[in-house]
Scaffold this motif. Structure first.
Motif, PDB file in Angstrom:
ATOM      1  N   LYS A  12      -4.364  -2.024 -20.903  1.00  0.00           N
ATOM      2  CA  LYS A  12      -3.137  -2.446 -20.232  1.00  0.00           C
ATOM      3  C   LYS A  12      -2.637  -1.301 -19.369  1.00  0.00           C
ATOM      4  CE  LYS A  12      -1.707  -5.704 -23.817  1.00  0.00           C
ATOM      5  NZ  LYS A  12      -0.639  -6.078 -24.753  1.00  0.00           N
ATOM      6  N   MET A  13      -2.347  -1.619 -18.105  1.00  0.00           N
ATOM      7  CA  MET A  13      -1.855  -0.627 -17.178  1.00  0.00           C
ATOM      8  C   MET A  13      -0.352  -0.433 -17.388  1.00  0.00           C
ATOM      9  SD  MET A  13      -4.380   0.470 -15.505  1.00  0.00           S
ATOM     10  CE  MET A  13      -6.082   0.012 -15.115  1.00  0.00           C
ATOM     11  N   GLY A  14       0.038   0.839 -17.518  1.00  0.00           N
ATOM     12  CA  GLY A  14       1.439   1.146 -17.667  1.00  0.00           C
ATOM     13  C   GLY A  14       2.096   1.358 -16.326  1.00  0.00           C
ATOM     14  N   PRO A  15       3.192   2.114 -16.283  1.00  0.00           N
ATOM     15  CA  PRO A  15       3.902   2.325 -15.027  1.00  0.00           C
ATOM     16  C   PRO A  15       3.194   3.285 -14.083  1.00  0.00           C
ATOM     17  CG  PRO A  15       4.937   3.548 -16.809  1.00  0.00           C
ATOM     18  CD  PRO A  15       3.890   2.690 -17.440  1.00  0.00           C
ATOM     19  N   ILE A  16       2.127   3.978 -14.557  1.00  0.00           N
ATOM     20  CA  ILE A  16       1.420   4.917 -13.702  1.00  0.00           C
ATOM     21  C   ILE A  16       0.695   4.138 -12.616  1.00  0.00           C
ATOM     22  CG2 ILE A  16      -0.322   6.737 -13.634  1.00  0.00           C
ATOM     23  CD1 ILE A  16       0.153   7.204 -16.575  1.00  0.00           C
ATOM     24  N   PRO A  17       0.786   4.541 -11.333  1.00  0.00           N
ATOM     25  CA  PRO A  17       0.068   3.834 -10.260  1.00  0.00           C
ATOM     26  C   PRO A  17      -1.422   3.818 -10.535  1.00  0.00           C
ATOM     27  CG  PRO A  17       1.674   5.366  -9.362  1.00  0.00           C
ATOM     28  CD  PRO A  17       1.628   5.628 -10.835  1.00  0.00           C
ATOM     29  N   LEU A  18      -2.072   2.727 -10.165  1.00  0.00           N
ATOM     30  CA  LEU A  18      -3.498   2.561 -10.454  1.00  0.00           C
ATOM     31  C   LEU A  18      -4.331   3.666  -9.825  1.00  0.00           C
ATOM     32  CD1 LEU A  18      -5.837   0.945 -11.582  1.00  0.00           C
ATOM     33  CD2 LEU A  18      -5.801  -0.469  -9.529  1.00  0.00           C
ATOM     34  N   ARG A  19      -4.002   4.058  -8.584  1.00  0.00           N
ATOM     35  CA  ARG A  19      -4.787   5.094  -7.912  1.00  0.00           C
ATOM     36  C   ARG A  19      -4.709   6.421  -8.653  1.00  0.00           C
ATOM     37  NH1 ARG A  19      -3.760   6.173  -1.635  1.00  0.00           N
ATOM     38  NH2 ARG A  19      -4.342   3.960  -1.648  1.00  0.00           N
ATOM     39  N   VAL A  20      -3.508   6.784  -9.121  1.00  0.00           N
ATOM     40  CA  VAL A  20      -3.334   8.033  -9.863  1.00  0.00           C
ATOM     41  C   VAL A  20      -4.079   7.966 -11.185  1.00  0.00           C
ATOM     42  CG1 VAL A  20      -1.667   9.549 -10.968  1.00  0.00           C
ATOM     43  CG2 VAL A  20      -1.125   8.481  -8.765  1.00  0.00           C
ATOM     44  N   GLN A 152     -11.236   5.301  -1.452  1.00  0.00           N
ATOM     45  CA  GLN A 152     -11.309   6.742  -1.623  1.00  0.00           C
ATOM     46  C   GLN A 152     -12.406   7.140  -2.601  1.00  0.00           C
ATOM     47  OE1 GLN A 152      -7.516   8.322  -2.744  1.00  0.00           O
ATOM     48  NE2 GLN A 152      -6.728   8.330  -0.647  1.00  0.00           N
ATOM     49  N   PHE A 153     -12.773   6.216  -3.485  1.00  0.00           N
ATOM     50  CA  PHE A 153     -13.803   6.511  -4.475  1.00  0.00           C
ATOM     51  C   PHE A 153     -15.075   5.708  -4.226  1.00  0.00           C
ATOM     52  CE2 PHE A 153      -9.642   7.134  -6.428  1.00  0.00           C
ATOM     53  CZ  PHE A 153      -9.737   8.462  -6.835  1.00  0.00           C
ATOM     54  N   THR A 155     -16.493   4.358  -1.689  1.00  0.00           N
ATOM     55  CA  THR A 155     -17.310   4.650  -0.515  1.00  0.00           C
ATOM     56  C   THR A 155     -17.696   6.122  -0.434  1.00  0.00           C
ATOM     57  OG1 THR A 155     -15.350   4.990   0.864  1.00  0.00           O
ATOM     58  CG2 THR A 155     -16.275   2.757   0.797  1.00  0.00           C
ATOM     59  N   LYS A 156     -17.438   6.869  -1.496  1.00  0.00           N
ATOM     60  CA  LYS A 156     -17.789   8.283  -1.537  1.00  0.00           C
ATOM     61  C   LYS A 156     -18.838   8.528  -2.625  1.00  0.00           C
ATOM     62  CE  LYS A 156     -14.681   9.411   1.580  1.00  0.00           C
ATOM     63  NZ  LYS A 156     -14.132   8.058   1.809  1.00  0.00           N
ATOM     64  N   TYR A 157     -19.640   9.555  -2.402  1.00  0.00           N
ATOM     65  CA  TYR A 157     -20.680   9.927  -3.358  1.00  0.00           C
ATOM     66  C   TYR A 157     -20.049  10.353  -4.691  1.00  0.00           C
ATOM     67  CZ  TYR A 157     -25.015  12.150  -4.941  1.00  0.00           C
ATOM     68  OH  TYR A 157     -26.147  12.492  -5.648  1.00  0.00           O
ATOM     69  N   PRO A 158     -20.615   9.991  -5.848  1.00  0.00           N
ATOM     70  CA  PRO A 158     -21.890   9.298  -6.060  1.00  0.00           C
ATOM     71  C   PRO A 158     -21.791   7.770  -6.068  1.00  0.00           C
ATOM     72  CG  PRO A 158     -21.011   9.935  -8.173  1.00  0.00           C
ATOM     73  CD  PRO A 158     -20.027  10.451  -7.139  1.00  0.00           C
ATOM     74  N   PHE A 159     -20.537   7.228  -6.061  1.00  0.00           N
ATOM     75  CA  PHE A 159     -20.394   5.774  -6.169  1.00  0.00           C
ATOM     76  C   PHE A 159     -21.004   5.043  -4.973  1.00  0.00           C
ATOM     77  CE2 PHE A 159     -16.557   7.480  -8.460  1.00  0.00           C
ATOM     78  CZ  PHE A 159     -17.032   7.213  -9.724  1.00  0.00           C
ATOM     79  N   SER A 160     -21.020   5.711  -3.812  1.00  0.00           N
ATOM     80  CA  SER A 160     -21.520   5.068  -2.601  1.00  0.00           C
ATOM     81  C   SER A 160     -23.018   4.796  -2.639  1.00  0.00           C
ATOM     82  CB  SER A 160     -21.189   5.940  -1.382  1.00  0.00           C
ATOM     83  OG  SER A 160     -21.760   7.240  -1.525  1.00  0.00           O
ATOM     84  N   THR A 161     -23.744   5.389  -3.582  1.00  0.00           N
ATOM     85  CA  THR A 161     -25.189   5.140  -3.682  1.00  0.00           C
ATOM     86  C   THR A 161     -25.486   3.792  -4.328  1.00  0.00           C
ATOM     87  OG1 THR A 161     -25.375   6.244  -5.836  1.00  0.00           O
ATOM     88  CG2 THR A 161     -25.657   7.609  -3.875  1.00  0.00           C
ATOM     89  N   SER A 162     -24.494   3.183  -4.958  1.00  0.00           N
ATOM     90  CA  SER A 162     -24.686   1.884  -5.606  1.00  0.00           C
ATOM     91  C   SER A 162     -24.668   0.773  -4.570  1.00  0.00           C
ATOM     92  CB  SER A 162     -23.589   1.632  -6.648  1.00  0.00           C
ATOM     93  OG  SER A 162     -23.615   2.618  -7.655  1.00  0.00           O
TER      94      SER A 162
END
Length: 435
Positions: A12-20, A152-153, A155-162
């Protein structure tokens, strides 16, 4: 009930922004995965002098019928105890298993017979690889996957190799224009899947900010569709599962039949046609005497390089050499359409050719590249390399007497498989002498 992964989303996501929150999670994983640099040998990529796989002859075959259907689960895998009863393959057996078929974009097919040289130079692997401890599946009680939705994540390496395969699987870029994936995403052991004749690979890219014709002022192309937008059809369903909640993205002011995502920070797929596909004969029915799962890998050559950074191949001798015995992989799980999903977990058991683990996963993630991060020899720099291919959930024959247990399984890259895959990529065995 589908047993690919018994995950129940309880986060469950709390009040913290998802990106943070996502940034905190990713940084925590990277820090946790990086070992203390004092144990140099344990955390350094080993160097292997691998055998050479060379083409002996290539003959034409009739075109496939492309009639097979994708199977969500594989069964009958010969597990650790089962494999101990099978004699080691002879050189003739290995050459038969590593011979391969190639299917081209025009539907033609060839069969290549290979020779294997320098097999005695392959290092001996540890035979005491089974931990003997059978973990129950309660680790799947909470969904431990991370959705990498922000550009931000993703499309950047290493995730962008998938990458996403048009037959419904995932893959990983292992050269500027080659993708490693699971063989069962292409072939069911008897025939090629329906759709392979028009196989495509999707790479996540940031959406263009330009208007129509590429000369817009960059401010307000409100949901305008360009003629080339058909290449983005991989992101068709505008919904994202986060924990126990479900969120639907908002449209651009009008209904869209294809339901393409219009979230501002969400990238889209850019699709490329596959020029040719190569699958080892060891995956085919009746060739490897029950060891087909060991050869559940294939390489796709793209017609055009996507200009993305790729991840090199690597060979690791034992799970005991891994930092905390942990592996990582990202793929496009079906239950989170259009989103890249990342996970990591520890390897519980291993054989020479397979890794048995309990990473949470769903259909669609099959074919993802399993990678780890170690130091380069003689350097302080850390480097990620692909050490295996996620095959998916399988029913494993654990003792050779028909007793089966379910695992999430990955095919590990051995020196021989490295030699073959490297040859497919470079076309010259001289480029593949050292892993």
């Amino acid at each position: 009930m589908f047993l690919f992964s018994r995950v129940r989303s309880r986060l469950k996501m709390g009040p913290i922004p998802l990106r943070v929150l996502l940034l905190m999670m990713v940084l925590a994983v990277v820090v946790a995965a990086e070992p203390v640099s004092t144990a140099d040998d344990q955390y350094t990529w080993p160097q292997w002098k691998v055998p050479q796989v060379k083409n002996r002859r290539t003959v034409p075959l009739s075109s496939p019928s492309f009639s097979a259907q994708h199977q969500p689960e594989l069964g009958g895998t010969c597990g650790i105890e089962c494999q101990r009863r099978i004699p080691s393959p002879s050189l003739d057996d290995l050459e038969k298993i590593l011979s391969y078929e190639t299917v081209y974009e025009n539907g033609t097919r060839t069969y290549t017979v290979v020779s294997v040289q320098g097999i005695n130079e392959e290092p001996i692997w540890s035979t005491n690889v089974s931990s003997r401890s059978r973990h129950k599946r309660e680790v799947y009680g909470t969904d431990t996957r991370f959705t990498i939705a922000d550009k931000q994540f993703s499309t950047k390496y290493p995730f962008s190799t998938s990458v996403k395969i048009s037959t419904g699987c995932s893959g990983v870029l292992v050269s500027p224009k080659h993708v490693l994936t699971a063989a069962h995403c292409i072939h069911d052991g008897k025939d090629y899947l329906d759709g392979v004749q028009k196989l495509r690979v999707g790479v996540l890219r940031e959406k263009s900010k330009r208007g129509k014709g590429g000369k817009g002022r960059g401010g307000r192309a409100k949901g305008r569709k360009r003629k080339g937008d058909k290449a983005k059809e991989g992101v068709e369903k505008n919904e994202e599962t986060q924990g126990t909640g479900e969120r639907r993205g908002r449209g651009a002011g009008r209904k869209s039949r294809s339901r393409r995502s219009v979230e501002p920070n969400k990238p889209s797929f850019r699709w490329s046609r596959v020029k040719k596909t190569q699958v080892p004969k060891g995956w085919f029915k009746g060739v490897s005497d029950g060891l087909a799962a060991d050869f559940d890998y294939a390489v796709l050559e793209l017609k055009k390089a996507p200009k993305m950074r790729h991840m090199d191949l690597g060979v690791i001798p034992s799970v005991k050499k891994l930092p905390a015995g942990r592996i990582h992989f990202s793929g496009f799980d079906d239950d989170r359409p259009g989103n890249l999903v990342y996970r990591f977990c520890s390897v519980s058991e291993e054989s020479k050719d397979l890794l048995y683990q309990y990473c949470d996963a769903k259909p669609g993630s099959s074919g993802s590249g399993i990678y780890i991060r170690l130091k380069e020899p003689g350097k302080r720099r850390w480097k990620r390399k692909v050490i295996g291919v996620f095959s998916g959930h399988q029913w494993v024959d654990v003792d050779g007497d028909g007793v089966q247990q379910d695992y999430n399984v990955a095919v590990r890259i051995t020196p021989l498989k490295y030699a073959q895959i490297c040859y497919w990529i470079h076309g010259d065995s001289k480029e593949c002498q050292v892993a």
